[in-house]
Write an enzyme that holds these catalytic residues in place. Structure first.
Site, short mmCIF file in Angstrom:
data_model
loop_
_atom_site.label_atom_id
_atom_site.label_comp_id
_atom_site.label_asym_id
_atom_site.label_seq_id
_atom_site.Cartn_x
_atom_site.Cartn_y
_atom_site.Cartn_z
N LEU A 1 5.23 15.01 -16.37
CA LEU A 1 6.02 14.69 -17.54
C LEU A 1 7.37 14.15 -17.09
O LEU A 1 7.79 14.35 -15.95
CB LEU A 1 6.17 15.89 -18.48
N ASP B 1 5.66 13.75 -8.63
CA ASP B 1 6.10 15.06 -8.15
C ASP B 1 6.66 15.99 -9.23
O ASP B 1 6.96 17.14 -8.94
CB ASP B 1 7.15 14.88 -7.06
N HIS B 2 6.83 15.50 -10.43
CA HIS B 2 7.36 16.35 -11.49
C HIS B 2 6.18 16.95 -12.23
O HIS B 2 5.60 16.34 -13.12
CB HIS B 2 8.26 15.54 -12.43
N PHE B 3 5.79 18.14 -11.80
CA PHE B 3 4.63 18.86 -12.28
C PHE B 3 3.34 18.11 -11.91
O PHE B 3 2.63 17.62 -12.80
CB PHE B 3 4.71 19.16 -13.78
#
Length: 133
Positions: A47, A40-42
């Protein structure tokens, strides 16, 4: 067995070597592409979150300073994020004790992927949770 008092889902050290007792150490962490934060981080260009890079450094400093556990993150300063850290990379985490102030200790931390520095900063740990709050 975990190097830190954290559960397996929040342990950010695979190994740790003391270079100079109570002064300098080196940790490593392989970043599993299946780790939940990458999803879910980008999405599509994942990353590692900066706050988790700081947590890697704090856990390494804690193992160096209080090997039996009981060190808590009290302050973060001067962290610079120079390069993104991606899934399937291995972080090398160097921590150096700069000074002790009673129940507190300040560390310099440098994180690398291969020869490339990805982040650097200072953090302070406390021996007692009550000193942090």
């Amino acid at each position: 067995m975990s190097l830190t008092p954290h559960g397996p889902g929040f342990s950010f050290l695979d190994s740790f070597e003391i270079i100079e007792p109570q002064k300098r150490g080196h940790g490593r962490k392989w970043l599993d592409p299946a780790a939940p934060f990458f999803a879910d981080h980008f999405p599509g260009s994942p990353l590692m979150p900066g706050v988790l890079l700081i947590e890697c450094a704090a856990q390494a400093a804690g193992v160096l300073w209080q090997p039996s556990g009981g060190a808590f993150l009290a302050a973060v300063s001067q962290f610079r994020f120079r390069k993104p850290v991606l899934p399937d990379q291995t972080l090398d985490i160097e921590v150096t004790l700069e000074k002790e102030l009673g129940a507190f200790a300040q560390f310099d931390a440098v994180l690398r992927v291969g020869p490339t520095m990805v982040t650097q900063g200072k953090l302070t740990l406390s021996r007692a949770l009550s000193s942090v709050v």
